[in-house]
Design an enzyme around this catalytic site. Structure first.
Site, mmCIF file in Angstrom:
data_model
loop_
_atom_site.group_PDB
_atom_site.id
_atom_site.type_symbol
_atom_site.label_atom_id
_atom_site.label_comp_id
_atom_site.label_asym_id
_atom_site.label_seq_id
_atom_site.Cartn_x
_atom_site.Cartn_y
_atom_site.Cartn_z
ATOM 1 C CD GLU A 53 1.674 -5.345 5.972
ATOM 2 O OE1 GLU A 53 2.508 -6.228 6.302
ATOM 3 O OE2 GLU A 53 0.919 -5.472 4.999
ATOM 4 C CD GLU B 118 -2.226 -7.267 2.815
ATOM 5 O OE1 GLU B 118 -2.061 -6.151 2.281
ATOM 6 O OE2 GLU B 118 -2.569 -7.401 3.997
ATOM 7 N N GLY C 43 0.590 -4.886 0.858
ATOM 8 C CA GLY C 43 -0.564 -4.959 -0.050
ATOM 9 C C GLY C 43 -0.249 -5.674 -1.357
ATOM 10 C CB ALA D 215 -0.888 -0.024 1.235
HETATM 11 N N1 CAA Z 1 4.571 3.224 -0.820
HETATM 12 C C1 CAA Z 1 4.972 4.418 -1.355
HETATM 13 N N2 CAA Z 1 6.150 4.567 -2.017
HETATM 14 C C2 CAA Z 1 6.935 3.475 -2.128
HETATM 15 C C3 CAA Z 1 6.581 2.229 -1.591
HETATM 16 C C4 CAA Z 1 5.336 2.120 -0.905
HETATM 17 N N3 CAA Z 1 4.896 0.973 -0.373
HETATM 18 N N4 CAA Z 1 7.567 1.349 -1.857
HETATM 19 C C5 CAA Z 1 8.507 2.040 -2.543
HETATM 20 N N5 CAA Z 1 8.130 3.318 -2.726
HETATM 21 C C6 CAA Z 1 8.842 4.377 -3.413
HETATM 22 C C7 CAA Z 1 10.029 4.885 -2.616
HETATM 23 O O1 CAA Z 1 9.615 5.866 -1.660
HETATM 24 C C8 CAA Z 1 10.920 5.457 -3.696
HETATM 25 O O2 CAA Z 1 10.418 6.719 -4.068
HETATM 26 P P1 CAA Z 1 11.470 7.928 -4.406
HETATM 27 O O3 CAA Z 1 12.225 7.428 -5.612
HETATM 28 O O4 CAA Z 1 10.585 9.085 -4.693
HETATM 29 O O5 CAA Z 1 12.331 8.064 -3.222
HETATM 30 C C9 CAA Z 1 10.670 4.509 -4.872
HETATM 31 O O6 CAA Z 1 9.434 3.842 -4.593
HETATM 32 C C10 CAA Z 1 11.758 3.449 -5.019
HETATM 33 O O7 CAA Z 1 11.876 2.779 -3.763
HETATM 34 P P2 CAA Z 1 13.273 2.645 -2.976
HETATM 35 O O8 CAA Z 1 14.192 3.751 -3.312
HETATM 36 O O9 CAA Z 1 12.958 2.415 -1.537
HETATM 37 O O10 CAA Z 1 13.828 1.295 -3.651
HETATM 38 P P3 CAA Z 1 14.818 0.238 -2.998
HETATM 39 O O11 CAA Z 1 15.233 -0.674 -4.091
HETATM 40 O O12 CAA Z 1 15.874 0.904 -2.196
HETATM 41 O O13 CAA Z 1 13.894 -0.597 -1.948
HETATM 42 C C11 CAA Z 1 11.926 -1.760 -1.252
HETATM 43 C C12 CAA Z 1 12.834 -1.365 -2.437
HETATM 44 C C13 CAA Z 1 12.672 -2.752 -0.327
HETATM 45 C C14 CAA Z 1 10.691 -2.449 -1.821
HETATM 46 C C15 CAA Z 1 11.541 -0.498 -0.444
HETATM 47 O O14 CAA Z 1 11.042 0.482 -1.357
HETATM 48 C C16 CAA Z 1 10.482 -0.715 0.591
HETATM 49 O O15 CAA Z 1 10.786 -1.250 1.647
HETATM 50 N N6 CAA Z 1 9.239 -0.306 0.320
HETATM 51 C C17 CAA Z 1 8.156 -0.343 1.274
HETATM 52 C C18 CAA Z 1 7.639 -1.766 1.431
HETATM 53 C C19 CAA Z 1 6.540 -1.812 2.475
HETATM 54 O O16 CAA Z 1 6.742 -1.477 3.613
HETATM 55 N N7 CAA Z 1 5.349 -2.275 2.069
HETATM 56 C C20 CAA Z 1 4.231 -2.420 2.934
HETATM 57 C C21 CAA Z 1 3.396 -1.182 2.954
HETATM 58 S S1 CAA Z 1 2.148 -1.255 4.216
HETATM 59 C C22 CAA Z 1 0.889 -2.140 3.551
HETATM 60 O O17 CAA Z 1 0.954 -2.640 2.451
HETATM 61 C C23 CAA Z 1 -0.318 -2.255 4.423
HETATM 62 C C24 CAA Z 1 -1.373 -3.174 3.948
HETATM 63 O O18 CAA Z 1 -1.356 -4.354 4.200
HETATM 64 C C25 CAA Z 1 -2.504 -2.645 3.233
#
Ligand code: CAA
Length: 275
Positions: free
Chosen positions: A151, A131, A128, A83
């Protein structure tokens, strides 16, 4: 447009043209490819993307020219990285609940589509994204795929069904480990744990997904749909009632032209031509 009226995907281009975050295209006869298309944020799901996904699923449900749906993410890095955290950061508790309800409803609609849905997991499938993949009927993964429910790292719980579907798919102990550590699984481990059916080099993932979809698309559409209903509904029933449901549906399938054709073709030593 009346939501019940059957359509051909090729005839509703005007309904899909305004989407910003989703692509839905007819990839081959009977096979559609839905792409979550926000590669700059690794295809993260915000409310607008979920709303477009919801509309896309309504189209798929009534499209007469879709027999199998493939779902993937744009770019080479991610299926869906979760998400959208920037979107969620602004939400109040009540808005967070509504966001979860929106995601739950869309993923339930996906699960209940009449056609089989195959997730082509081409990179990160986190939160998400995991999921979403778990709401498809099964998953194929690229070697670079990573699965997880991180999460807990954000101080929240899963919100689109992850705590429930992951537990059903990999068992309570492994689900608890993954959910409470936020650890990512690679594709090989996800396959060992039964989350993923097959793993391929990334360049081959779409082609292999197409091959599998083509096999399904040649079968009786009705038999495939009824089979999906049996599996979907049966998993939440006790075995006794699930088997009663299977006998009923088996009987129902005897009323179809495809049963006539399938059995006649076998006995005449030819390939069936299903309606
Ligand atoms: N939401 C919003 N933006 C996201 C995102 C997310 N879930 N995942 C990645 N992005 C964005 C980053 O902010 C970044 O944006 P900028 O270039 O503007 O800085 C871009 O995508 C590229 O990401 P990274 O620079 O972080 O890429 P990376 O290769 O270094 O890392 C990753 C990749 C490990 C997937 C890392 O991006 C990450 O950990 N992302 C978040 C994953 C996460 O926590 N997901 C769960 C969300 S909560 C949820 O989903 C709740 C639910 O059940 C409904």
């Amino acid at each position: 447009m009346n939501s019940q009226v059957p359509v051909c995907l090729s005839e509703v281009a005007d309904e899909t043209a305004h989407w910003q975050n989703i692509l839905l295209e007819q990839h081959a006869e009977g096979i559609s490819l839905l792409t979550i298309n926000r590669p700059k944020v690794l295809n993260a799901l915000n409310a607008d993307t979920l709303a477009e996904l919801d509309q896309a699923l309504d189209l798929v449900a009534k499209a007469t020219d879709i027999r199998v749906l493939l779902i993937t993410g744009a770019g080479e890095k991610a299926f869906v990285a979760g998400a959208d955290i920037a979107h969620m950061r602004q939400l109040s508790a009540l808005e967070g609940k509504y966001f979860a309800e929106q995601g739950m409803a869309v993923f339930r609609k996906l699960e209940n589509l009449p056609v089989p849905v195959i997730a082509l997991v081409n990179g990160y499938a986190l939160g998400g994204g995991c999921e979403l993949a778990m709401s498809c009927d099964f998953m194929l993964a690229a070697e670079n795929a990573r699965f997880g429910q991180p999460e807990v790292n954000l101080g929240v719980t899963p919100g689109f069904g992850g705590s429930q579907r992951l537990t059903r798919l990999v068992g309570r102990g492994m689900a608890m480990e993954l959910l409470t550590t936020g650890r990512m699984m690679n594709a090989e481990e996800a396959q060992q744990r039964g989350l993923v059916n097959h793993v391929y080099p990334q360049a081959e993932l779409l082609g292999e997904g197409m091959k599998l979809a083509e096999q399904i698309a040649t079968k009786s559409r009705t038999a495939v749909q009824l089979t999906k209903q049996l599996v979907q509904r049966g998993q939440d029933l006790d075995l006794e009632n699930a088997c009663v449901m299977e006998s009923d549906v088996f009987g129902l399938s005897f009323s179809t032209p495809d049963r006539e054709e399938g059995m006649a073709a076998f006995l005449e030593g030819r390939k069936p031509v299903f309606s």
